[in-house]
Structure formats: structure tokens, C-alpha cells
Motif scaffolding. Structure first.
Motif, PDB file in Angstrom:
ATOM      1  N   LYS A   8      -3.730 -11.457  -4.453  1.00 36.25           N
ATOM      2  CA  LYS A   8      -5.043 -11.711  -5.058  1.00 36.25           C
ATOM      3  C   LYS A   8      -5.001 -11.300  -6.532  1.00 36.25           C
ATOM      4  O   LYS A   8      -5.591 -11.966  -7.378  1.00 36.25           O
ATOM      5  CB  LYS A   8      -6.193 -11.065  -4.270  1.00 36.25           C
TER       6      LYS A   8
ATOM      7  N   GLN B  11      -3.371  -7.667  -1.391  1.00 33.96           N
ATOM      8  CA  GLN B  11      -3.475  -7.015  -2.703  1.00 33.96           C
ATOM      9  C   GLN B  11      -2.686  -7.696  -3.832  1.00 33.96           C
ATOM     10  O   GLN B  11      -3.238  -8.126  -4.841  1.00 33.96           O
ATOM     11  CB  GLN B  11      -3.021  -5.561  -2.568  1.00 33.96           C
TER      12      GLN B  11
ATOM     13  N   SER C  44     -12.085   0.124   0.464  1.00 38.46           N
ATOM     14  CA  SER C  44     -11.517   0.758  -0.737  1.00 38.46           C
ATOM     15  C   SER C  44     -11.391  -0.293  -1.804  1.00 38.46           C
ATOM     16  O   SER C  44     -11.111  -1.459  -1.495  1.00 38.46           O
ATOM     17  CB  SER C  44     -10.097   1.272  -0.494  1.00 38.46           C
TER      18      SER C  44
ATOM     19  N   ARG D   9      -8.244  -2.461 -11.547  1.00 40.10           N
ATOM     20  CA  ARG D   9      -6.776  -2.412 -11.478  1.00 40.10           C
ATOM     21  C   ARG D   9      -6.188  -2.196 -12.860  1.00 40.10           C
ATOM     22  O   ARG D   9      -6.779  -2.595 -13.873  1.00 40.10           O
ATOM     23  CB  ARG D   9      -6.220  -3.713 -10.913  1.00 40.10           C
TER      24      ARG D   9
ATOM     25  N   GLU E  94       0.811  -1.208   0.000  1.00 37.46           N
ATOM     26  CA  GLU E  94       0.000   0.000   0.000  1.00 37.46           C
ATOM     27  C   GLU E  94       0.848   1.263   0.000  1.00 37.46           C
ATOM     28  O   GLU E  94       0.382   2.320   0.382  1.00 37.46           O
ATOM     29  CB  GLU E  94      -0.966  -0.009   1.181  1.00 37.46           C
TER      30      GLU E  94
ATOM     31  N   LEU F 152      -6.535  -0.228  13.941  1.00 33.61           N
ATOM     32  CA  LEU F 152      -5.895  -1.300  14.683  1.00 33.61           C
ATOM     33  C   LEU F 152      -4.556  -1.565  14.032  1.00 33.61           C
ATOM     34  O   LEU F 152      -4.367  -1.235  12.859  1.00 33.61           O
ATOM     35  CB  LEU F 152      -6.735  -2.577  14.587  1.00 33.61           C
TER      36      LEU F 152
ATOM     37  N   GLU G 251       0.374   1.606  12.131  1.00 35.13           N
ATOM     38  CA  GLU G 251      -0.173   2.949  12.378  1.00 35.13           C
ATOM     39  C   GLU G 251       0.444   3.452  13.684  1.00 35.13           C
ATOM     40  O   GLU G 251       0.315   2.795  14.701  1.00 35.13           O
ATOM     41  CB  GLU G 251      -1.695   2.901  12.562  1.00 35.13           C
TER      42      GLU G 251
ATOM     43  N   ARG H 281      -0.762  -3.244  10.053  1.00 32.40           N
ATOM     44  CA  ARG H 281      -0.392  -1.868   9.684  1.00 32.40           C
ATOM     45  C   ARG H 281       0.228  -1.180  10.883  1.00 32.40           C
ATOM     46  O   ARG H 281      -0.388  -1.114  11.952  1.00 32.40           O
ATOM     47  CB  ARG H 281      -1.622  -1.110   9.228  1.00 32.40           C
TER      48      ARG H 281
ATOM     49  N   GLU I 163     -14.903   5.391   6.622  1.00 33.58           N
ATOM     50  CA  GLU I 163     -14.649   4.528   5.467  1.00 33.58           C
ATOM     51  C   GLU I 163     -14.696   3.058   5.889  1.00 33.58           C
ATOM     52  O   GLU I 163     -14.121   2.689   6.898  1.00 33.58           O
ATOM     53  CB  GLU I 163     -13.254   4.864   4.930  1.00 33.58           C
ATOM     54  N   LEU I 164     -15.380   2.242   5.085  1.00 30.86           N
ATOM     55  CA  LEU I 164     -15.412   0.806   5.373  1.00 30.86           C
ATOM     56  C   LEU I 164     -14.561   0.014   4.394  1.00 30.86           C
ATOM     57  O   LEU I 164     -14.061  -1.056   4.724  1.00 30.86           O
ATOM     58  CB  LEU I 164     -16.843   0.259   5.291  1.00 30.86           C
TER      59      LEU I 164
END
Ligand code: ATP
Ligand code: AMO
Length: 429
Positions: A191, A188, A355, A359, A166, A220, A212, A210, A352-353
Motif C-alpha cells: 500500500k 503494508q 495501528s 510513514r 512487521e 487468529l 502467532e 500471522r 487494540e483494534l
């Protein structure tokens, strides 16, 4: 044979039950023990003058949250929860709970989230907390059913990886023998590679990691992502699929979790489809007139902006047509206007749920976009190679399970939707 507490009814004659002692009320000659298991409550009533000596002995030593086994006759009574009680003929302390308890399970008002998670095994004994995870399980069940019924193949991608997906930040590094490795941020790349393999429709529900830095109520460090990828589909096709997934999740909860839902003070309704769509440019216009901090075309949507737009929309909705510059390298630019791409976010009014995007499936364009984002194509070699040998057009999305549950049940903190959350300061339990 043990009977679950919900199956002990007014018409039951005798029962053997095992449960935790939720509450003890000793009135001298009479004492009440409210037993609890995952299915409900049952009152055990001990009348000192009538009860066998062994029962009285055992009852005396019982502390709250101990596990006990009781056999006896069942009687109907309006005074007990569920309109029935058991009169113990035998009572056995199976596992004693020490006192004081680290957390009061019977308390109606919940303790601070941190205290609760420190003592999650006790916290999760509360019916309302247990209900969150029964509902989460019903959501998972609905999603597996939907994906399998639509012909998807379930995959498991590696969680230890060599490259970011990402964009290079927010990675947890890890020692992997003599190499550097990372915990995967998203399935990502994998798949997408399975589209080249001809799997056509894949899904995975699994962990993402992540790093964060900040502590927020909706991030999380280890989350569960619901990921799909579909060949020969464009962004509109997978937006429809995303809508079906959200509706299926809610519908199964409505169908199978009515008792659990009653514990929440929410107005639960299955979202209506189709979800409205607004473009990123329209979203920015709404935010610009509603929030004090300046915001313009090309900016990320801040938390305040997401809220303002959500308030205006009032239900689940899509934001489409994002500037190519602020979406990841893999998003497909519109052929007639490459400044804008076929990416979308799916939003709940609170946040946001999900994205997703159509592609890029052309090798050279993908390399160009990776370079444009300041990343190095060399570190993506394993990912790029399949694009040289017959990559079909494809689209997909990722949706955060915890955010789906959090918004469904109006939970104030995302940590409530995870059994054992990992955040900036928490690595145990
Ligand atoms: P995505 O990974 O798709 O970007 P997200 O919901 O995490 O999904 P972000 O774009 O990361 O969305 O964040 C949206 C907004 O939330 C940011 O503009 C910022 O205001 C806030 N935000 C995001 N991450 C953090 C964080 N770690 N700490 C504090 N605020 C954050
Ligand atoms: P994105 O980074 O937007 O997209 O993540 C998709 C969804 O995953 C959830 N999520 C999180 N939930 C809790 N804590 C976090 N730290 C966290 N990070 C992400 C959010 C978010 O909307 N590869 C793309 C998806 C795709 O295009 O297929 C991706 O990962 O609900």
C-alpha cells in the motif's frame, strides 16, 4: 414460487415454502413442524384426521434439520410464532438430515466453541450465529461505501511474498518452487508503494497471516485486515478517517441489522466522535497505578495494561506519540523529538483494534530505521526503491475486522467472528 418465511404474514392466503425443520412436536392427533430459513420461522400444523395421506406419510419420516417443501393455506393464530401457521396440503422431503445431529441447532445454550466450529455448517444455522455474519457483511458494506465515497481506490496486494513487513517474526514459510516465500502479514509495503505510484488513497480488505504461537481469544492465524494508505495526509488526518470508518460501520449495523442486534444481549450504541486521545506516556501512567505487574515507559502494553487503560477511558480512544523504539521501522519520528514517533493505536476498552502512523517517506531515514531495528535493507530492496523516485508524504492504518466485530457484539472469543477460523490447532474445516 417459493415465499421466504418472513414474507408469510397473517394476511397471506396460500404459500409454497421451503425450509429446514427446526423443531418437531408430535402430540398424537396433532403435530407441529417449525420451519426455518434465513429470514425467520413458520409453524406448519398437521391435523392427522384432516391432512392428506401423502402429507401424513411424509410428516412421519421427517427428522429435525431436514429440508422440506410445503404448500398450503395460511391461517392466523395467536398460538404460533409470528401469529400465523401453514396447513400443509403437500409436503415433500427434499433432503433428509441423519440422526443424531452432531450439534443441536435449536438449543438455546451454545455448545463449546470448538464443537461449534467443527460443525460450523450446522452452527451457522442458528439465527444468532447467522446474525454475526450478516452484521459483518453490513460492516464490510459500510466500509466499501465510505472508502468509495471518499475517492479511495480498492487494491489487492499479493499474499505470497518474499519479505516480512512487521519485523521478521510470526511468518508462515511456504515452498515456492525453488525459492522460500511467506504468507503476507500485512499489505503494508504494497500500500505504501502505491503512494509512490500516485494512487493517493488506497484501501484493501483482505487476509493477513500471522504465525502467532499462542492460542488466545483475540488472535487468529488468518485474520481479515482493513487497510488504508493516504498521500499528503499526516497521522491526525488518518486518525480522523479511522474514526469515520468505525462510526460508519456501527451506524450501518444500527440502520440495517436491527433484527439481528435483538438477538444479542448488548447495549448497542454508535461510538461518539471525536474519540479521546491520550499519549503513550499518559497510558503508561494509568496502567502503572492500576496493574500489579510492573510497567514503565518503553514497555509494550500488556493485555492487563490495555484492560486497565480501557476501563479508565470507557470508550473507543487513541493512544498517540509512541516511543520510536517499540513501533515498526516505517513510523515517522517527530522532527523535534525523534525518540517519539507519529504512530497511534486505536483502542476499544477491551483491546487494540487498529495501528497506524504517518510513514517515513525519506529513503535514507527509512534505511537507517530498518538497520536500527536489526533488519537488512537488502531484503527490502523492492520496497525501498520507490522511495528514491518521488515518494510523497503519506499515512495509513490497519484494523482487524474480527476484532471490530468481536468488540461490537461483545463476543467472548474472536473465533466467533470468523466462519472458518485458523488457530494454533485448527486447519479444518
Ligand atoms: P500488534 O500486532 O499491533 O502488536 P496486538 O493486539 O496483537 O497488535 P500485541 O502487541 O501483539 O498486540 O499484544 C498485546 C499484548 O497481548 C502483549 O503484550 C501480550 O500480553 C498479549 N499477546 C499478544 N500476542 C500474544 C500471543 N500470541 N499470545 C499470548 N499473548 C499475546
Ligand atoms: P498491526 O500488526 O497492529 O499493524 O495489525 C493491525 C490490526 O490487525 C489486527 N490483527 C489481528 N487480529 C487478529 N489476529 C491477529 N493475529 C492479528 N494481528 C493483527 C489487530 C491489529 O490492531 N501494518 C500495520 C498497520 C498499519 O500501520 O497500516 C499492521 O499490520 O486489530
Amino acid at each position: 414460487m417459493r415465499t421466504q418465511l418472513k414474507d408469510v404474514t397473517k394476511d397471506t392466503e396460500r404459500a409454497e415454502v421451503i425450509g429446514w425443520v427446526h423443531e418437531v412436536r408430535d402430540l398424537g392427533g396433532l403435530s407441529f413442524y417449525i420451519l426455518r430459513d434465513r429470514t425467520g420461522f413458520l409453524q406448519a400444523t398437521v391435523v392427522k384426521k384432516k391432512a392428506p395421506e401423502t402429507v401424513i406419510e411424509c410428516a412421519k419420516s421427517i427428522s429435525r434439520e431436514s429440508v422440506v417443501r410445503i404448500t398450503g393455506a395460511v391461517k392466523a393464530t395467536e398460538k404460533a410464532p409470528g401469529g400465523r401457521e401453514i396447513i400443509p396440503e403437500t409436503m415433500e422431503l427434499i433432503s433428509r438430515a441423519e440422526t443424531p445431529l452432531p450439534l443441536d441447532v435449536s438449543e438455546k445454550v451454545l455448545a463449546e466453541v470448538d464443537t461449534r466450529i467443527d460443525n460450523r455448517y450446522l452452527d451457522a444455522r442458528r439465527p444468532k450465529v447467522g446474525a454475526i455474519f450478516k452484521i459483518r457483511s453490513a460492516v464490510t458494506h459500510a466500509l466499501y461505501d465510505l472508502f468509495f465515497s471518499e475517492g479511495f481506490i480498492n487494491i489487492h496486494s499479493p499474499k505470497v511474498v518474499a519479505a516480512a513487513t512487521e519485523g521478521g517474526t510470526e511468518l508462515f514459510p511456504l515452498a515456492y518452487f525453488e525459492k522460500e516465500a511467506f504468507l503476507n502479514q500485512s499489505p503494508q509495503l504494497y500500500k505504501q508503494m502505491m503512494m509512490s505510484a500516485g494512487f493517493e488513497k488506497v484501501f484493501e480488505i483482505g487476509p493477513i497471516f500471522r504465525a502467532e504461537e499462542h492460542n488466545t481469544t483475540r488472535h487468529l492465524n488468518e485474520a481479515t485486515s482493513i487497510d488504508v494508505e493516504v498521500s499528503f495526509a499526516d497521522h491526525n488526518d488518518v486518525m480522523d478517517l479511522l474514526e469515520r470508518a468505525v462510526v460508519a460501520a456501527y451506524a450501518n449495523v444500527e440502520k440495517t441489522c436491527s433484527d439481528e442486534l435483538e438477538l444479542f444481549d448488548i447495549d448497542f450504541t454508535v461510538p461518539k466522535s471525536p474519540f479521546p486521545k491520550i499519549t503513550y506516556a499518559q497510558a503508561i501512567d494509568i496502567a502503572a497505578i492500576s496493574i500489579d505487574e510492573g510497567i514503565g515507559y518503553g514497555d509494550d502494553l500488556s493485555t492487563a495494561a490495555e484492560r486497565a487503560i480501557g476501563e479508565e477511558m470507557g470508550q473507543h480512544y487513541f493512544i498517540t506519540d509512541w516511543p520510536t523504539e517499540i513501533k515498526p521501522y516505517y513510523a515517522m519520528p517527530f522532527e523535534d523529538n525523534p525518540e517519539v514517533c507519529k504512530a497511534f493505536d486505536m483502542m476499544h476498552p477491551r483491546m487494540e483494534l487498529s495501528s497506524g502512523a504517518q510513514r517515513i517517506h525519506q529513503h535514507d531515514l527509512l534505511v537507517e530505521q530498518i538497520i536500527n531495528k536489526g533488519l537488512s535493507p537488502e531484503s527490502f530492496e523492492f520496497y525501498l526503491k520507490p522511495f528514491k523516485y518521488g515518494m510523497p508524504p503519506h499515512s495509513g492504518w490497519g484494523m482487524g475486522m474480527e476484532r471490530l466485530i468481536m468488540t461490537m457484539l461483545d463476543l467472548p472469543n474472536i473465533r466467533e467472528a470468523v466462519l472458518f477460523p485458523r488457530d494454533r490447532h485448527r486447519l479444518t474445516p
